[in-house]
Design a protein around this motif. Sequence first.
Motif, short mmCIF file in Angstrom:
data_model
loop_
_atom_site.label_atom_id
_atom_site.label_comp_id
_atom_site.label_asym_id
_atom_site.label_seq_id
_atom_site.Cartn_x
_atom_site.Cartn_y
_atom_site.Cartn_z
N LYS A 23 0.82 -1.20 0.00
CA LYS A 23 0.00 0.00 0.00
C LYS A 23 0.86 1.26 0.00
O LYS A 23 0.37 2.35 -0.21
N ARG A 24 2.12 1.11 0.28
CA ARG A 24 2.96 2.27 0.47
C ARG A 24 3.01 3.13 -0.79
O ARG A 24 3.19 2.61 -1.89
N ARG A 25 2.87 4.42 -0.61
CA ARG A 25 2.92 5.32 -1.76
C ARG A 25 4.38 5.58 -2.12
O ARG A 25 5.14 6.07 -1.30
N LEU A 26 4.75 5.21 -3.34
CA LEU A 26 6.15 5.34 -3.73
C LEU A 26 6.53 6.80 -3.91
O LEU A 26 5.73 7.62 -4.35
N ARG A 27 7.75 7.10 -3.54
CA ARG A 27 8.32 8.44 -3.75
C ARG A 27 9.53 8.31 -4.67
O ARG A 27 10.40 7.49 -4.44
#
Lengths: 313, 133
Positions: free
Chosen positions: B4-8
């Motif tokens: 779920k982590r939003r990529l940066r």
Amino acid sequence: MSDPQKTADAVLKGNVRIAARLMRDLDDVCPSAIEVMKRIYPHTGRAFLLGVTGNPGAGKSTVVDALISLYRAQQKRVGVVAVDPSSPFSGGAILGDRIRMQRHATDSGVFIRSLATRGHLGGLSRSTSDVASVLDAMGFDVVIIETVGVGQDEVEVVSQVDASIVVTVPGLGDDIQAIKAGILEIADILVVNKSDREGADRTVRDLVSMLELRGHDSAPVEIVRTVATTGKGIDELANAIERFRARNSDDSAARSRKRAEVTVRELVLDKFRRLTDGELRAHLDLLEAVARRTLDPYSAAETMIQHIGKKSD
Amino acid sequence: MSEKRRLRILVAKPGLDGHDRGAKVVARALSDAGYEVVYTGLHQTPEMIAVAAVQEAVDAVGLSIMSGAHMTLFPAVLEALRKHGGGDIVVFGGGIVPDDDVEELKKAGVATIFRPGATTQEIIDWVEKEVRK
């Protein structure tokens, strides 16, 4: 990230990599990050927190860049939290505030962190105050919070900082539509940036007359003209900030209490929001009954509240 | 959590060439794909890019190089990242880079290089597969 005390100790020692990862975890709402914050919080409250807000394109990032230079010349270490909007459609974001500040990138006395709003309203991300606290705990003397370009009610920053700067520019139209109401009320200092442009005098006059419309007991608000790209007026802005601090040194305790209230309330509401979402999903039958009008929404809500109450005991 | 982590992703243009259209198109496409893109603009030194990537805690750094200096700049960015504790950050790139150089850069630690003709969808598919791990 495993041992919260180790992470907290590394942050307090100023470890950039570990602090940056903690900020990421805070942004991603990792429970482990909360455990670290509990240990860091006692070490916060030393930095001067400065909010910079204003119209899109007014030059907020360039003003921040100029302030970084000025504070660095005074040997102060500067942290920056720059917030840009997330797209409501894709959830993605382009975080471009750094472009204006990149010349400070390799200065170890400067830490710049970009955040996306991630659906949070008010001009900040949910994580902004926590990220600012991390910078505070790392020992940065000044922490600048730059909000998204705001319209009329993105004023959350005021509850998070010691002083708020509102940046505007000449030529935004009659009566400075875009900074009326809330946004003007939160200004401790007003900046007319790009003041070498035509219409700067008129903008200053408009601001003066709008300030005069406030009550007699309103706090004084200085108006400073700047050309941030050349650094013109930035000294004067810093002086105005110092004068504001001197005038308000008495009620810094009151500000801290207010900030504590806002922070705790947000955390409590957040918890209840999540509990509520869980209860709603667990009682679809109640919602169905309301939809079919065999139950009224008020009674359904009371039932939910009772369930949540039992859970949080 | 990780799925779920939003990529940066940090998108940067090192060196002296001023052709930033490609970098801007890619930054926009990555943002439209739901990533948070830190864009640092033109004329970045490897040191500036590495410090920004570490402070921003990004998952990957995408470099756009059109100047022909890729054999110098990519290794310099990798080196600077390692120096600042960001050795785990994925480095990829785009630009005009000959076949032989691509192979050599991959050996040096560059994850991949997209060349003229690559679509933004290819880049996004690659990020989903290689960066989201």
